[in-house]
Design a protein around this motif. Structure first.
Motif, PDB file in Angstrom:
ATOM      1  N   PRO A   1       0.839  -1.184   0.000  1.00  0.00           N
ATOM      2  CA  PRO A   1       0.000   0.000   0.000  1.00  0.00           C
ATOM      3  C   PRO A   1       0.882   1.246   0.000  1.00  0.00           C
ATOM      4  O   PRO A   1       1.983   1.243   0.554  1.00  0.00           O
ATOM      5  CB  PRO A   1      -0.806  -0.118   1.286  1.00  0.00           C
ATOM      6  N   ARG A   2       0.378   2.265  -0.629  1.00  0.00           N
ATOM      7  CA  ARG A   2       1.166   3.466  -0.789  1.00  0.00           C
ATOM      8  C   ARG A   2       1.311   4.180   0.546  1.00  0.00           C
ATOM      9  O   ARG A   2       0.360   4.325   1.294  1.00  0.00           O
ATOM     10  CB  ARG A   2       0.460   4.361  -1.806  1.00  0.00           C
ATOM     11  N   GLY A   3       2.474   4.588   0.884  1.00  0.00           N
ATOM     12  CA  GLY A   3       2.672   5.319   2.133  1.00  0.00           C
ATOM     13  C   GLY A   3       3.792   6.310   1.964  1.00  0.00           C
ATOM     14  O   GLY A   3       4.284   6.521   0.862  1.00  0.00           O
ATOM     15  N   LEU A   4       4.201   6.886   3.044  1.00  0.00           N
ATOM     16  CA  LEU A   4       5.242   7.905   2.976  1.00  0.00           C
ATOM     17  C   LEU A   4       6.536   7.344   2.392  1.00  0.00           C
ATOM     18  O   LEU A   4       7.253   8.012   1.681  1.00  0.00           O
ATOM     19  CB  LEU A   4       5.515   8.461   4.385  1.00  0.00           C
ATOM     20  N   ASP A   5       6.795   6.036   2.708  1.00  0.00           N
ATOM     21  CA  ASP A   5       8.030   5.439   2.218  1.00  0.00           C
ATOM     22  C   ASP A   5       8.070   5.369   0.702  1.00  0.00           C
ATOM     23  O   ASP A   5       9.125   5.206   0.116  1.00  0.00           O
ATOM     24  CB  ASP A   5       8.203   4.042   2.826  1.00  0.00           C
ATOM     25  N   ARG A   6       6.894   5.467   0.095  1.00  0.00           N
ATOM     26  CA  ARG A   6       6.854   5.390  -1.359  1.00  0.00           C
ATOM     27  C   ARG A   6       6.714   6.768  -1.995  1.00  0.00           C
ATOM     28  O   ARG A   6       6.502   6.874  -3.191  1.00  0.00           O
ATOM     29  CB  ARG A   6       5.697   4.493  -1.818  1.00  0.00           C
ATOM     30  N   ALA A   7       6.825   7.786  -1.195  1.00  0.00           N
ATOM     31  CA  ALA A   7       6.677   9.133  -1.752  1.00  0.00           C
ATOM     32  C   ALA A   7       7.669   9.303  -2.900  1.00  0.00           C
ATOM     33  O   ALA A   7       8.819   8.896  -2.801  1.00  0.00           O
ATOM     34  CB  ALA A   7       6.926  10.166  -0.673  1.00  0.00           C
ATOM     35  N   GLY A   8       7.191   9.859  -3.997  1.00  0.00           N
ATOM     36  CA  GLY A   8       8.089  10.081  -5.127  1.00  0.00           C
ATOM     37  C   GLY A   8       8.284   8.867  -6.006  1.00  0.00           C
ATOM     38  O   GLY A   8       8.991   8.935  -6.995  1.00  0.00           O
ATOM     39  N   GLN A   9       7.637   7.762  -5.655  1.00  0.00           N
ATOM     40  CA  GLN A   9       7.790   6.557  -6.479  1.00  0.00           C
ATOM     41  C   GLN A   9       6.650   6.441  -7.484  1.00  0.00           C
ATOM     42  O   GLN A   9       5.486   6.617  -7.138  1.00  0.00           O
ATOM     43  CB  GLN A   9       7.821   5.330  -5.577  1.00  0.00           C
ATOM     44  N   ALA A  10       7.010   6.124  -8.704  1.00  0.00           N
ATOM     45  CA  ALA A  10       6.008   6.070  -9.764  1.00  0.00           C
ATOM     46  C   ALA A  10       5.365   4.694  -9.864  1.00  0.00           C
ATOM     47  O   ALA A  10       5.987   3.685  -9.511  1.00  0.00           O
ATOM     48  CB  ALA A  10       6.666   6.411 -11.099  1.00  0.00           C
ATOM     49  N   ASP A  11       4.136   4.660 -10.347  1.00  0.00           N
ATOM     50  CA  ASP A  11       3.509   3.384 -10.687  1.00  0.00           C
ATOM     51  C   ASP A  11       4.088   2.870 -12.004  1.00  0.00           C
ATOM     52  O   ASP A  11       4.339   1.697 -12.176  1.00  0.00           O
ATOM     53  CB  ASP A  11       1.988   3.561 -10.868  1.00  0.00           C
ATOM     54  N   ARG A  12       4.253   3.809 -12.937  1.00  0.00           N
ATOM     55  CA  ARG A  12       4.809   3.428 -14.246  1.00  0.00           C
ATOM     56  C   ARG A  12       5.718   4.535 -14.730  1.00  0.00           C
ATOM     57  O   ARG A  12       5.407   5.721 -14.548  1.00  0.00           O
ATOM     58  CB  ARG A  12       3.669   3.272 -15.273  1.00  0.00           C
TER      59      ARG A  12
ATOM     60  N   ARG B   1      14.798   7.797 -11.647  1.00  0.00           N
ATOM     61  CA  ARG B   1      14.977   7.890 -10.184  1.00  0.00           C
ATOM     62  C   ARG B   1      13.648   7.694  -9.452  1.00  0.00           C
ATOM     63  O   ARG B   1      13.643   7.435  -8.253  1.00  0.00           O
ATOM     64  CB  ARG B   1      15.560   9.253  -9.804  1.00  0.00           C
ATOM     65  N   HIS B   2      12.546   7.834 -10.151  1.00  0.00           N
ATOM     66  CA  HIS B   2      11.240   7.651  -9.505  1.00  0.00           C
ATOM     67  C   HIS B   2      10.803   6.195  -9.487  1.00  0.00           C
ATOM     68  O   HIS B   2       9.704   5.886  -9.068  1.00  0.00           O
ATOM     69  CB  HIS B   2      10.184   8.509 -10.199  1.00  0.00           C
TER      70      HIS B   2
END
Ligand SMILES: [Zn+2]
Length: 571
Positions: free
Chosen positions: A29-40, A78-79
């Motif tokens: 699940p998306r959370g702060l740790d994934r901030a800035g991370q893209a789905d695609r 980088r994302h």
């Protein structure tokens, strides 16, 4: 009030953008740790962003329903993180999702399954097409269809006798490609009780021969004399057609379309179809009311409040000032070659009153105006409404603007009025060169479909198709605006070549400018962080290939709010 509606629409969009995208199975699940991370992320392409500051990029990152980053492949990479899908574009071209600034989604959708006469350019081809359809559909009570061009007839207009010879025993009613002229056979006229005694309805004409007998040609509002008898598709048939039309639009690379006029009944059907096939955003204009009383405005405002999402948003009303050139119903200052100067459907005073009432109530008004006099009437009504109400930023729109006076072009920029034109209208086929141009005469033909002159006058020009008048296949529209030739490449060098556009200008009119024309340029129309992830991947770089090859471009992928709505087999 437009501002309020815009904010509502913006808020609705923002709310849906903030909402989580559907999570993929097995993904954290998306959370702060994934901030800035893209789905695609899409890397290794040639991305035309439409953003003036950074028009070209290589890569694009998508998160949820929006664009997360645009830039060089190395930077965008980088994302990526665990669960990020990386798509190698292998040099392919990416553009913002196409926005068609003017079409008729139901009419277009129904046309996918109707008798179509568009490419039957000669009289024998046309009659064969009708005969084949009548033979193949022996149980149809009526023979109906659309798409004939004026050039197919020696006199520029058909006659009932020609249709009687093909369909003698059933009523038949065929509508011209522009939707402004009907062609009935004798039985249809009889059923409709159209005789030499029938009076022309307001805003229409029953064309008659030298003896006063109806010829079978019914112009503008007179079409309804027969049209009202033609069996109409039922609501479930309309919805079925719309589902197919929405899917087709996505395959053409469209992510948004502007519906140019819709009834209150049909918007309900459209809403259902969009829920069933969520592959398109629709910005809709309700049909204008000639007398917008407070009661009428209250009713229409309620519809505007109900349909205010980023998927289906009502923000405009659309009406007609005049007709079309070939039928000589577009309103002109000077007579057509052969006489007549058109039929404005309103007096200036009536138009001023209705436009001012809508302007005051916060509506954007879209007015079909084709002849120079009709265009002047529309511009005048917009200017007077702004002055009388003290309003700015309504972005009222003139639709089509086929034969403007050159001196009227600066009025678009000065009044903040949108020039809503159709990229394929200068398509120089038999009808255009054989009927349209000669009907105007040389001086007016030279200032017709003046896309470059409109741009040079500083107007915001939004491109559309007017589907089903022309196909809503956007690459065909871009090809026409850039070459001003047919797909066969005629005439050499293009018709009125001084009005050709660059591919980039044509792209801009089908994306950023069309978004501006619906008050949505902050949400979509270009590719930048925070904007809707609406984009297309094309088989060819429209900015690099020779113009004559644009028409062969394939739409490989269409993405709407981060979700694929069309994917070609070869992608
Ligand atoms: Zn239209």
């Amino acid at each position: 009030m437009t501002r309020r509606v815009t904010i509502l629409a913006g808020a609705a969009l923002a709310a849906s953008l903030a909402g989580a995208a559907p999570e993929k199975a097995g993904q954290a699940p998306r959370g702060l740790d994934r901030a800035g991370q893209a789905d695609r992320i899409f890397v290794g392409g040639r991305v035309w962003t439409g953003e003036p500051g950074q028009p070209l990029a290589e890569a694009l990152a998508v998160r949820g329903t929006t664009v997360l980053a645009v830039g060089k492949s190395a930077d965008v990479r980088r994302h990526s993180g665990k669960g990020t899908e990386v798509v190698d574009l292998r040099g392919r071209f990416v553009a913002p999702g196409f926005i068609d600034g003017h079409l008729h989604l139901l009419g277009g959708s129904l046309s996918l399954e109707e008798l179509r006469l568009d490419d039957a350019e000669t009289f024998p081809a046309l009659t064969q097409r009708v005969r084949d359809w009548a033979t193949a559909n022996p149980d149809a009570h009526w023979v109906t269809g659309e798409g004939w061009t004026y050039a197919a007839f020696p006199d520029g207009l058909p006659s009932r006798l020609q249709l009687d010879a093909i369909v003698p025993l059933r009523p038949a009613f065929l509508v011209s490609y522009d939707g402004h002229t009907g062609w009935a056979n004798s039985m249809a006229l009889r059923l409709a009780s159209v005789t030499r005694e029938t009076k022309d309805p307001p805003g229409g004409e029953v064309v008659r021969d030298a003896k006063g007998e109806p010829t079978g040609v019914l112009k503008e509002s007179a079409m309804e004399l027969v049209g009202r008898l033609v069996p109409k598709p039922l609501p479930h048939e309309k919805e079925r057609a719309l589902r197919a039309g929405i899917a087709q639009a996505a395959a053409w690379g469209l992510t948004t379309v502007h519906q140019a006029g819709i009834s209150e009944e049909e918007i309900e059907i459209l809403s259902k179809a969009l829920e069933a096939v969520p592959r398109l955003r629709v910005y809709a204009a309700l049909d204008i009311e000639r007398d917008p009383t407070p009661e009428v405005l209250a009713r229409q405002d309620e519809i505007r409040r109900r349909f205010a999402s980023d998927r289906l948003r009502v923000g405009a009303v659309k009406g007609y000032v005049d007709g079309v050139v070939e039928a000589k119903t577009a309103a002109m200052f000077e007579p057509y070659v052969g006489g007549g100067s058109g039929l404005p459907e309103w007096t200036q005073e009536e138009l001023d009153r209705a436009v001012a009432a809508y302007d005051k109530a916060g509506w954007q008004v879209m007015l079909h105006a084709i002849g120079d006099r009709g265009i002047d009437m529309a511009l005048t009504a917009f200017e007077r409404a702004a002055r009388a109400n003290g309003t700015t930023g309504r972005r009222h729109r003139v639709e089509h603007i086929e034969v403007p006076r050159t001196a009227d072009l600066p009025r678009f920029k000065a009044g903040g009025i949108i020039a809503s034109t159709q990229a394929m209208f200068p398509y120089p086929n038999r009808n255009h060169l054989g009927v349209y141009v000669p009907t105007l005469g040389p001086e007016r033909a030279r200032r017709a479909m003046a896309f470059k002159a409109i741009d040079d006058a500083g107007a915001v020009q939004a491109f559309g198709s007017d589907w089903p008048v022309f196909t809503a296949e956007v690459v065909r529209g871009i090809a026409c605006a850039v070459t001003r030739t047919t797909v066969e490449g005629t005439p050499a060098g293009g018709w009125e070549p001084s009005q050709r556009l660059t591919a980039e200008a044509a792209l801009r009119h089908f994306t950023r400018d069309a978004a501006f024309a619906e008050h949505a340029e902050k949400e979509k129309g270009t590719l930048a962080p925070g904007k809707a992830a609406d984009f297309v991947v094309l088989s060819q770089d429209l900015l690099a290939i020779p113009p004559e090859r644009i028409k062969d471009t394939k739409v490989l992928l269409t993405v709407l709010g981060g979700q694929d709505t069309w994917r070609a087999k070869e992608f």
